[in-house]
Design a protein around this motif. Sequence first.
Motif, PDB file in Angstrom:
ATOM      1  N   GLY A  69       0.732  -1.156   0.177  1.00  0.00           N
ATOM      2  CA  GLY A  69      -0.033  -0.151   0.004  1.00  0.00           C
ATOM      3  C   GLY A  69       0.822   1.423  -0.048  1.00  0.00           C
ATOM      4  O   GLY A  69       0.358   2.275  -0.263  1.00  0.00           O
ATOM      5  N   GLY A  70       2.228   1.085   0.049  1.00  0.00           N
ATOM      6  CA  GLY A  70       2.771   2.239   0.431  1.00  0.00           C
ATOM      7  C   GLY A  70       3.531   2.903  -1.198  1.00  0.00           C
ATOM      8  O   GLY A  70       3.034   2.250  -2.215  1.00  0.00           O
ATOM      9  N   SER A  71       4.413   3.493  -1.203  1.00  0.00           N
ATOM     10  CA  SER A  71       4.755   4.217  -2.480  1.00  0.00           C
ATOM     11  C   SER A  71       6.538   4.149  -2.273  1.00  0.00           C
ATOM     12  O   SER A  71       7.159   4.380  -1.194  1.00  0.00           O
ATOM     13  CB  SER A  71       4.473   5.684  -2.436  1.00  0.00           C
ATOM     14  OG  SER A  71       3.074   5.474  -2.488  1.00  0.00           O
ATOM     15  N   LEU A  72       7.069   4.194  -3.744  1.00  0.00           N
ATOM     16  CA  LEU A  72       8.405   4.572  -3.887  1.00  0.00           C
ATOM     17  C   LEU A  72       8.458   5.500  -5.051  1.00  0.00           C
ATOM     18  O   LEU A  72       7.576   5.105  -6.000  1.00  0.00           O
ATOM     19  CB  LEU A  72       9.133   3.086  -3.676  1.00  0.00           C
ATOM     20  CG  LEU A  72       9.496   2.480  -2.588  1.00  0.00           C
ATOM     21  CD1 LEU A  72      10.259   0.973  -2.840  1.00  0.00           C
ATOM     22  CD2 LEU A  72      10.349   3.372  -1.715  1.00  0.00           C
ATOM     23  N   ARG A  73       9.664   5.962  -5.101  1.00  0.00           N
ATOM     24  CA  ARG A  73      10.043   6.513  -6.485  1.00  0.00           C
ATOM     25  C   ARG A  73      11.260   6.272  -6.934  1.00  0.00           C
ATOM     26  O   ARG A  73      12.362   6.561  -6.317  1.00  0.00           O
ATOM     27  CB  ARG A  73       9.910   8.081  -6.408  1.00  0.00           C
ATOM     28  CG  ARG A  73      10.057   8.641  -7.762  1.00  0.00           C
ATOM     29  CD  ARG A  73       9.937  10.165  -7.959  1.00  0.00           C
ATOM     30  NE  ARG A  73      11.087  10.946  -7.368  1.00  0.00           N
ATOM     31  CZ  ARG A  73      11.337  12.058  -7.742  1.00  0.00           C
ATOM     32  NH1 ARG A  73      10.403  12.819  -8.648  1.00  0.00           N
ATOM     33  NH2 ARG A  73      12.374  12.908  -7.494  1.00  0.00           N
ATOM     34  N   LEU A  74      11.504   5.615  -7.939  1.00  0.00           N
ATOM     35  CA  LEU A  74      12.689   5.288  -8.478  1.00  0.00           C
ATOM     36  C   LEU A  74      13.169   6.174  -9.394  1.00  0.00           C
ATOM     37  O   LEU A  74      12.356   6.883 -10.233  1.00  0.00           O
ATOM     38  CB  LEU A  74      12.832   3.905  -9.210  1.00  0.00           C
ATOM     39  CG  LEU A  74      11.961   2.665  -8.626  1.00  0.00           C
ATOM     40  CD1 LEU A  74      12.027   1.373  -9.259  1.00  0.00           C
ATOM     41  CD2 LEU A  74      12.535   2.325  -7.283  1.00  0.00           C
ATOM     42  N   SER A  75      14.501   6.446  -9.442  1.00  0.00           N
ATOM     43  CA  SER A  75      15.207   7.384 -10.352  1.00  0.00           C
ATOM     44  C   SER A  75      16.329   6.631 -11.189  1.00  0.00           C
ATOM     45  O   SER A  75      16.732   5.605 -10.783  1.00  0.00           O
ATOM     46  CB  SER A  75      15.769   8.482  -9.567  1.00  0.00           C
ATOM     47  OG  SER A  75      15.109   9.230  -8.963  1.00  0.00           O
ATOM     48  N   CYS A  76      16.448   7.065 -12.593  1.00  0.00           N
ATOM     49  CA  CYS A  76      17.322   6.352 -13.331  1.00  0.00           C
ATOM     50  C   CYS A  76      18.177   7.735 -14.005  1.00  0.00           C
ATOM     51  O   CYS A  76      17.703   8.381 -14.515  1.00  0.00           O
ATOM     52  CB  CYS A  76      16.678   5.633 -14.298  1.00  0.00           C
ATOM     53  SG  CYS A  76      17.875   5.016 -15.629  1.00  0.00           S
ATOM     54  N   ALA A  77      19.355   7.554 -13.463  1.00  0.00           N
ATOM     55  CA  ALA A  77      20.388   8.887 -13.840  1.00  0.00           C
ATOM     56  C   ALA A  77      21.129   8.505 -15.134  1.00  0.00           C
ATOM     57  O   ALA A  77      21.616   7.260 -15.102  1.00  0.00           O
ATOM     58  CB  ALA A  77      21.183   9.321 -12.630  1.00  0.00           C
ATOM     59  N   ALA A  78      21.124   9.175 -16.133  1.00  0.00           N
ATOM     60  CA  ALA A  78      21.948   8.863 -17.170  1.00  0.00           C
ATOM     61  C   ALA A  78      23.108   9.781 -17.398  1.00  0.00           C
ATOM     62  O   ALA A  78      23.112  10.853 -17.146  1.00  0.00           O
ATOM     63  CB  ALA A  78      20.869   8.868 -18.516  1.00  0.00           C
ATOM     64  N   SER A  79      24.284   9.022 -17.998  1.00  0.00           N
ATOM     65  CA  SER A  79      25.515   9.631 -18.304  1.00  0.00           C
ATOM     66  C   SER A  79      25.550  10.511 -19.389  1.00  0.00           C
ATOM     67  O   SER A  79      26.087  11.514 -19.480  1.00  0.00           O
ATOM     68  CB  SER A  79      26.489   8.712 -18.286  1.00  0.00           C
ATOM     69  OG  SER A  79      26.592   7.733 -19.463  1.00  0.00           O
ATOM     70  N   ALA A  80      24.775  10.216 -20.635  1.00  0.00           N
ATOM     71  CA  ALA A  80      24.601  10.789 -21.683  1.00  0.00           C
ATOM     72  C   ALA A  80      23.602  12.239 -21.373  1.00  0.00           C
ATOM     73  O   ALA A  80      22.621  12.290 -20.962  1.00  0.00           O
ATOM     74  CB  ALA A  80      24.082   9.944 -22.673  1.00  0.00           C
ATOM     75  N   ARG A  81      24.420  13.198 -22.294  1.00  0.00           N
ATOM     76  CA  ARG A  81      23.572  14.430 -22.409  1.00  0.00           C
ATOM     77  C   ARG A  81      22.481  14.455 -23.499  1.00  0.00           C
ATOM     78  O   ARG A  81      21.667  15.341 -23.455  1.00  0.00           O
ATOM     79  CB  ARG A  81      24.512  15.640 -22.348  1.00  0.00           C
ATOM     80  CG  ARG A  81      25.552  15.996 -21.137  1.00  0.00           C
ATOM     81  CD  ARG A  81      26.411  17.238 -21.266  1.00  0.00           C
ATOM     82  NE  ARG A  81      27.202  17.314 -20.092  1.00  0.00           N
ATOM     83  CZ  ARG A  81      28.057  18.234 -20.005  1.00  0.00           C
ATOM     84  NH1 ARG A  81      28.172  18.941 -20.882  1.00  0.00           N
ATOM     85  NH2 ARG A  81      28.795  18.254 -19.076  1.00  0.00           N
TER      86      ARG A  81
END
Length: 122
Positions: A15-27
């Motif tokens: 029932g909870g929440s999470l936010r995943l992030s994906c950081a990319a090296s490419a501009r």
Amino acid sequence: QVQLVESGGGLVQAGGSLRLSCAASARTLHRYFMGWFRQAPGKEREFVAAISWSGQSTYYADSVKGRFTISRDNAKNTVYLQMNSLKSEDTAVYYCAADTTINTIARRYDYWGQGTQVTVSS
């Protein structure tokens, strides 16, 4: 070449929440179609969500539709996966991936992150 690093995984109650992030090296992230996949123990990697280059189009697996939201900020070279109303069956390692073409099939993606573990306790 694009390097991807996921973060934001963890342990959360059902029932909870999470936010995943994906950081990319490419501009040049804006040139890539981005996807999130997940893999639970003993199961194949499965499609979760994907987003077009500009962010105008999004795609979701039926199992997460209405609960997960994919978004991107090309200025920050980052893609997000907001996960709400989490269920125990969402437990898996979550991966982000990048490709220059539109698709929701894992083997067609060229670049992958290392993954981040999401565990949902019931």
